[in-house]
Write an enzyme that holds these catalytic residues in place. Structure first.
Site, short mmCIF file in Angstrom:
data_model
loop_
_atom_site.label_atom_id
_atom_site.label_comp_id
_atom_site.label_asym_id
_atom_site.label_seq_id
_atom_site.Cartn_x
_atom_site.Cartn_y
_atom_site.Cartn_z
CG ASN A 102 45.70 -81.66 7.12
OD1 ASN A 102 46.08 -82.69 7.65
ND2 ASN A 102 44.42 -81.33 7.03
CG ASP A 120 43.45 -85.61 6.47
OD1 ASP A 120 43.61 -84.39 6.63
OD2 ASP A 120 43.99 -86.48 7.20
NE ARG A 129 47.70 -84.58 15.64
CZ ARG A 129 48.25 -84.99 16.79
NH1 ARG A 129 47.87 -86.12 17.35
NH2 ARG A 129 49.17 -84.24 17.39
CG HIS A 158 43.76 -80.65 11.56
ND1 HIS A 158 42.70 -81.15 12.26
CD2 HIS A 158 43.72 -79.30 11.76
CE1 HIS A 158 42.03 -80.15 12.84
NE2 HIS A 158 42.64 -79.02 12.54
NE ARG A 167 48.88 -69.77 9.35
CZ ARG A 167 47.84 -70.52 8.96
NH1 ARG A 167 47.84 -71.10 7.77
NH2 ARG A 167 46.80 -70.66 9.74
CG ASP A 188 46.43 -74.26 6.76
OD1 ASP A 188 45.94 -73.31 7.40
OD2 ASP A 188 45.74 -75.16 6.24
CD GLU A 240 45.88 -72.96 11.93
OE1 GLU A 240 44.84 -72.33 12.14
OE2 GLU A 240 45.91 -73.99 11.22
NE ARG A 280 50.42 -64.00 12.08
CZ ARG A 280 49.95 -65.25 12.14
NH1 ARG A 280 50.51 -66.21 11.43
NH2 ARG A 280 48.93 -65.56 12.91
C1 QV4 Z 1 31.50 -77.57 4.66
C2 QV4 Z 1 31.23 -78.46 5.87
C3 QV4 Z 1 31.55 -79.89 5.54
C4 QV4 Z 1 30.76 -80.29 4.31
C5 QV4 Z 1 31.10 -79.34 3.14
C6 QV4 Z 1 30.29 -79.69 1.91
O1 QV4 Z 1 32.04 -78.05 6.99
O2 QV4 Z 1 31.26 -80.73 6.63
O3 QV4 Z 1 31.07 -81.60 3.94
O4 QV4 Z 1 30.86 -77.99 3.50
O5 QV4 Z 1 30.59 -78.86 0.87
C7 QV4 Z 1 35.30 -74.05 3.88
C8 QV4 Z 1 33.91 -73.80 4.39
C9 QV4 Z 1 33.30 -75.07 4.97
C10 QV4 Z 1 33.35 -76.17 3.92
C11 QV4 Z 1 34.80 -76.35 3.47
C12 QV4 Z 1 34.91 -77.37 2.36
O6 QV4 Z 1 33.91 -72.79 5.38
O7 QV4 Z 1 31.98 -74.79 5.36
O8 QV4 Z 1 32.91 -77.40 4.49
O9 QV4 Z 1 35.31 -75.11 2.99
O10 QV4 Z 1 34.29 -76.93 1.21
C13 QV4 Z 1 39.65 -71.94 5.95
C14 QV4 Z 1 38.29 -71.54 6.48
C15 QV4 Z 1 37.30 -72.67 6.42
C16 QV4 Z 1 37.24 -73.22 5.01
C17 QV4 Z 1 38.65 -73.72 4.66
C18 QV4 Z 1 38.74 -74.34 3.28
O11 QV4 Z 1 38.43 -71.09 7.83
O12 QV4 Z 1 36.00 -72.20 6.79
O13 QV4 Z 1 36.29 -74.25 4.91
O14 QV4 Z 1 39.54 -72.59 4.69
O15 QV4 Z 1 38.30 -73.48 2.31
C19 QV4 Z 1 40.37 -75.41 13.04
C20 QV4 Z 1 41.70 -75.97 12.57
C21 QV4 Z 1 42.62 -74.90 12.00
C22 QV4 Z 1 41.90 -74.01 10.99
C23 QV4 Z 1 40.66 -73.44 11.65
C24 QV4 Z 1 39.84 -72.60 10.71
O16 QV4 Z 1 42.36 -76.65 13.61
O17 QV4 Z 1 43.70 -75.55 11.38
O18 QV4 Z 1 39.82 -74.51 12.10
N1 QV4 Z 1 42.76 -72.96 10.47
C25 QV4 Z 1 43.50 -73.11 9.19
C26 QV4 Z 1 43.49 -71.84 8.37
C27 QV4 Z 1 42.11 -71.61 7.84
C28 QV4 Z 1 41.72 -72.72 6.90
C29 QV4 Z 1 42.25 -74.03 7.28
C30 QV4 Z 1 43.05 -74.22 8.38
C31 QV4 Z 1 42.03 -75.14 6.35
O19 QV4 Z 1 43.99 -70.78 9.10
O20 QV4 Z 1 42.00 -70.36 7.19
O21 QV4 Z 1 40.28 -72.81 6.85
O22 QV4 Z 1 43.12 -75.09 5.43
O23 QV4 Z 1 40.53 -74.72 14.27
CA CA Z 2 45.33 -84.81 8.44
#
Ligand code: QV4
Ligand code: CA
Length: 513
Positions: free
Chosen positions: A116, A183, A174, A217, A211, A213, A249, A353
């Site tokens: 994504n 994105d 999205r 979105h 999976r 991810d 997901e 799982r």
């Molecule tokens: C932050 C702020 C931003 C800011 C930025 C500045 O949120 O607004 O601009 O800092 O630097 C991490 C940090 C987060 C940071 C981001 C970008 O936690 O604070 O932004 O990185 O640097 C995992 C973690 C996230 C992590 C992300 C990327 O859970 O915390 O973000 O990896 O490293 C929703 C979605 C669902 C998602 C779920 C967690 O619908 O899709 O949230 N789940 C999947 C995965 C998950 C992963 C992602 C999606 C993203 O299972 O593990 O997020 O790929 O519900």
């Molecule tokens: Ca998207």
């Protein structure tokens, strides 16, 4: 005729995407979160195949941003820099070797596909990526793919911040950035083709599915578009015309306009209500009791069983990320957790799982785990520690290995033994003592009440002496734990004290003396 062919083609296309492509009578997947490819290859050979595990979900294998503040969080792997197979879990050779060795013993590999987005907008520029590929997040430049500014949704997102500001607006969800992650413009054929090419490289190596991810979105049609470009699975291990297993997901707990059902055309979806509700019931929160589990599944408002991928906890909600909230059970609550996983694996609903975690220094401040970011057990140079195996078969180096806990491993086997058998012989005491069977192949009974249980119930099983596979198992035609005597009419007596170490008993025909 034309219509008939179209229908057949559609049916053919659909079928494979819902099927995990496991070998017959192997029904469960285990998520070996953050494991190295070398360790997974060995685990397939020494443990997963002998114990009937169907497949492994692996952490994202592609190159990602190296984050040093905080120090190498697990979530850096959700910030792609390129589609080179090159991460803390290993390089491409090691990945290929794992896929081959696991497939050779009948254990499938499913890849966590992060497609994504790329890294966060503040990811900077340079070569601080796991393979040293250059990138510039500010300019949207990822030459190792290559992607450039045209390939991102910056112009398409209409929020002031460029971020998802409201989950009630399906366009933001999205087309805007999730946690600042750049994105991708998935309506572009170039982006779709590039993603498909990455996934096809993995398919050709022998992976059995993906999976997807952050599927919520992406527009379902955009996912469809890259899935339509995927190869059939490698015929070295799969029969001709086999499609990759797809599970998306989509966190749909109700209350948002985006529904899991929008994604059924592409494959299965993760059913997050499952773990959230099961945790609530087993914790006995909100007046819930196990007796209410009688119509577990669709009866609880879940997606249809043949569209669901289910789990008690995942790598996000076991540490407060993602969704599910405080009710989610994890290895930290081992006694209740084993009951929940036992219930899940005994129940026919969904593809199951099992989570396999690493331990981290969990520490709550104001209700939040301030160490929710901590990455896998690692060496001073940042490399991931190997999974060592203790003499008692548990894991060392802070790998929890829930899948090796006797109760969980034996219930994975239970699920294989009862595969295809109907849900039967439900019994409950109107409270938290419940039992059910799977045809005449297996039976499980729980006491989650605050008083002892002593009951005669119908198991549906043939007469005989069975080994409880929770307190022990059958070894050399003897039971290492409790025994259960089923009489000629299928009835059996079960006694479970409220303070039992594991307040449940499970028996099946392969554990009969
Ligand atoms: C932050 C702020 C931003 C800011 C930025 C500045 O949120 O607004 O601009 O800092 O630097 C991490 C940090 C987060 C940071 C981001 C970008 O936690 O604070 O932004 O990185 O640097 C995992 C973690 C996230 C992590 C992300 C990327 O859970 O915390 O973000 O990896 O490293 C929703 C979605 C669902 C998602 C779920 C967690 O619908 O899709 O949230 N789940 C999947 C995965 C998950 C992963 C992602 C999606 C993203 O299972 O593990 O997020 O790929 O519900
Ligand atoms: Ca998207």
């Amino acid at each position: 005729m034309k219509i008939l062919l179209l229908l057949l083609a559609a049916a053919g296309l659909c079928w494979g995407q819902y099927n995990p492509n496991t070998v017959p009578k192997r029904t469960s997947i285990v998520h070996l979160f953050e494991w190295r490819w070398q360790d997974i290859a060995e685990e397939c050979e020494r443990y997963l195949a002998p114990n009937g595990f169907g497949g492994v979900q692996v952490s994202p294998p592609n190159e990602n941003l190296v984050i040093t503040s905080p120090n190498r969080p697990w979530w850096e792997r959700y910030q792609p820099i390129s589609y080179k197979i090159c991460s803390r879990s290993g390089n491409e050779e090691q990945f290929k070797d794992m896929v081959k060795r696991c497939n050779n013993v009948g254990v499938r590999i499913y890849v966590d596909a992060v497609v994504n987005h790329m890294c966060g907008a503040a990811g900077g520029s340079g070569t601080h990526s796991t393979c040293g590929s250059y990138f510039n997040a500010g300019n949207r430049d990822f030459p190792a793919v290559p992607y450039s500014g045209w390939d991102f949704n910056d112009g398409k997102c209409h929020t002031g911040s460029g971020e998802i500001e409201s989950y009630n607006d399906i366009y933001q969800v999205r087309d805007c950035r999730l946690s600042s992650l750049l994105d991708l413009a998935l309506e572009k054929d170039y982006v779709r083709s590039t993603i498909a090419e990455y996934m096809n490289r993995l398919i050709d190596m022998g992976v059995a599915g993906f999976r997807i991810d952050a599927a919520k979105h992406m527009w379902p049609g955009d996912i469809r578009a890259f899935l339509d470009k995927l190869h059939d699975l490698n015929t070295q291990w799969f029969s001709e015309g086999t499609k990759p297993f797809i599970y998306q997901e989509v966190i749909d707990l109700g209350g948002e306009p985006i529904k899991g059902s929008e994604y059924f055309g592409n494959g299965r979806v993760t059913e997050f209500k499952y773990g959230a509700k099961l945790g609530t019931v087993i914790r006995k929160w909100n007046g819930e009791k196990m007796a209410y589990l009688k119509n577990w599944g669709e009866g609880w408002g879940f997606v249809p069983s043949d569209r669901a991928l289910v789990f008690v906890d995942n790598h996000d909600n076991q540490r407060g990320h993602g969704a599910g909230g405080a009710s989610i059970l994890t290895f930290w609550d081992a006694r209740l957790y084993k009951m929940a996983v036992g219930f899940m694996l005994a129940h026919p609903y969904g593809v199951t799982r099992v989570m396999s975690s690493f331990r981290w220094p969990r520490y709550f401040e104001n209700g939040k785990d301030v160490n929710d970011w901590v990455g896998p057990p690692s060496n001073p140079d940042g490399s991931t520690k190997s999974v060592t195996i203790n003499p008692d078969t548990t894991c060392g180096n802070d790998w929890v290995c829930e899948h090796r806990w006797r109760q969980i491993r034996n219930m994975v086997i239970f699920r294989n033994v009862v595969d295809g058998e109907p849900f039967s012989n439900w019994w409950d005491n109107g409270s938290n003592q419940v039992a059910f069977g799977r045809g005449n192949k297996g039976f499980i009974i729980f006491n989650n009440d605050d008083w002892n249980m002593n009951v005669y119930v119908q198991t549906g099983l043939p007469a005989g002496t069975y080994c409880d596979v929770i307190s022990g198992q059958k070894e050399n035609n003897k039971c290492t734990g409790k025994q259960v005597f089923v009489s000629g009419d299928g009835m059996a007596n079960f006694q479970i004290n409220t303070d039992a170490e594991d307040p449940f008993i499970a028996i099946h025909v392969d554990a009969k003396l």
